[in-house]
Design a protein around this motif. Sequence first.
Motif, PDB file in Angstrom:
ATOM      1  N   ARG A   1       0.817  -1.212   0.000  1.00 11.54           N
ATOM      2  CA  ARG A   1       0.000   0.000   0.000  1.00 11.54           C
ATOM      3  C   ARG A   1       0.853   1.265   0.000  1.00 11.54           C
ATOM      4  N   SER A   2       2.033   1.196  -0.622  1.00 16.09           N
ATOM      5  CA  SER A   2       2.916   2.361  -0.646  1.00 16.09           C
ATOM      6  C   SER A   2       2.359   3.456  -1.545  1.00 16.09           C
ATOM      7  N   ARG A   3       2.743   4.685  -1.262  1.00 18.31           N
ATOM      8  CA  ARG A   3       2.362   5.825  -2.109  1.00 18.31           C
ATOM      9  C   ARG A   3       2.995   5.710  -3.485  1.00 18.31           C
TER      10      ARG A   3
ATOM     11  N   GLY B   1       1.716   0.805  -4.531  1.00 14.47           N
ATOM     12  CA  GLY B   1       0.483   0.111  -4.167  1.00 14.47           C
ATOM     13  C   GLY B   1      -0.774   0.938  -4.325  1.00 14.47           C
ATOM     14  N   LEU B   2      -0.793   2.137  -3.749  1.00 16.61           N
ATOM     15  CA  LEU B   2      -2.004   2.951  -3.808  1.00 16.61           C
ATOM     16  C   LEU B   2      -2.329   3.414  -5.230  1.00 16.61           C
TER      17      LEU B   2
ATOM     18  N   ALA C   1      -3.685   0.486  -7.267  1.00 12.98           N
ATOM     19  CA  ALA C   1      -5.073   0.157  -6.960  1.00 12.98           C
ATOM     20  C   ALA C   1      -6.033   1.124  -7.645  1.00 12.98           C
TER      21      ALA C   1
ATOM     22  N   THR D   1      -8.870  -5.129  -4.233  1.00 16.82           N
ATOM     23  CA  THR D   1      -8.551  -5.254  -2.812  1.00 16.82           C
ATOM     24  C   THR D   1      -7.096  -4.858  -2.614  1.00 16.82           C
ATOM     25  N   ILE D   2      -6.843  -3.980  -1.638  1.00 15.38           N
ATOM     26  CA  ILE D   2      -5.469  -3.649  -1.246  1.00 15.38           C
ATOM     27  C   ILE D   2      -5.137  -4.477  -0.012  1.00 15.38           C
TER      28      ILE D   2
ATOM     29  N   HIS E   1      -2.053  -6.094   2.729  1.00 15.61           N
ATOM     30  CA  HIS E   1      -0.806  -5.619   3.330  1.00 15.61           C
ATOM     31  C   HIS E   1      -0.473  -6.483   4.542  1.00 15.61           C
TER      32      HIS E   1
ATOM     33  N   THR F   1      -3.273  -7.637   6.811  1.00 25.13           N
ATOM     34  CA  THR F   1      -4.415  -8.345   6.230  1.00 25.13           C
ATOM     35  C   THR F   1      -4.555  -9.733   6.848  1.00 25.13           C
TER      36      THR F   1
END
Length: 297
Positions: free
Chosen positions: A175-177, A180-181, A184, A195-196, A198, A201
Amino acid sequence: MSSADSAAPSGRPALIDGKAIAATITDDIARRTASLGVKPGLAVVLVGDDGASAVYVSMKSKKAEALGFHSVQHTLLAATTEAELLAVVADLNADPAIHGILVQLPLPAHLDAAVVIAAIDPDKDVDGLSVTNAGRLAVGDPSAIVPCTPLGAMTLIGTVHGADLSGLEAVVIGRSRLVGLPMALLLQQANATVTIAHSRTRDLPAVARRADILVAAVGRAEMVKGDWIKPGATVIDVGTSRVPDASKASGQRLVGDIAFAEAGAAGAITPVPGGVGPMTIAMLMRNTLDAAARRAG
């Protein structure tokens, strides 16, 4: 048409050849550059003497030159102050010959990367890391400059599935800037159900097994095992790590986040190296060309 190797043996995934796809993209960039009427300008700023960063910066500068760009490299001492670095960025912001600015990360510990990125003109932020471009991407603004690695990964996914991912479930691990983000968001905007996942989860393997498109972007060597992969899934491996390997002259080899040897159930997969990596540089060049085109009207 898919660029995955459809001739892969039965029971083995098709390889998505990022190197070949990136070469096609950069050939197109060279043609567009020659006809643009303005020479795209890319400035890369390196602070300190980190060996890996120096290699990356050299690759980016050489690729820009090869494509006919105006290429500028600023190499600053590790002791450079924040004020000195911000002054370099301000000069580049004001330079009409520069359309793209990239400050190579990571920076030395005494420099605040967020402050430096915020100082870059958002329309020259070809890494797509500024809050302005992140906001534009989040709301679907077409003027957003998209971070290069997720943009490259989406291009690879498109070679397998096309532009419309309706009906497909995508799982992004990480979910890194940086990856990941935005990854998504791009998947969601292509109509995938996203679905994210990490480190927090619950039952991460079970979540991964739902994915028609599985993107791993955590930087942990071979974390995603074969039994995490849904049969026929498209697997995009963003991670790069070095692990010991006595058979190599360097004593190390490069691996991704996916345990590649176990990934036989996948329908298509990006190798490491040769998958997402070449696409990142190609997307940087495309972002710079697009920035120049916008500035030229």
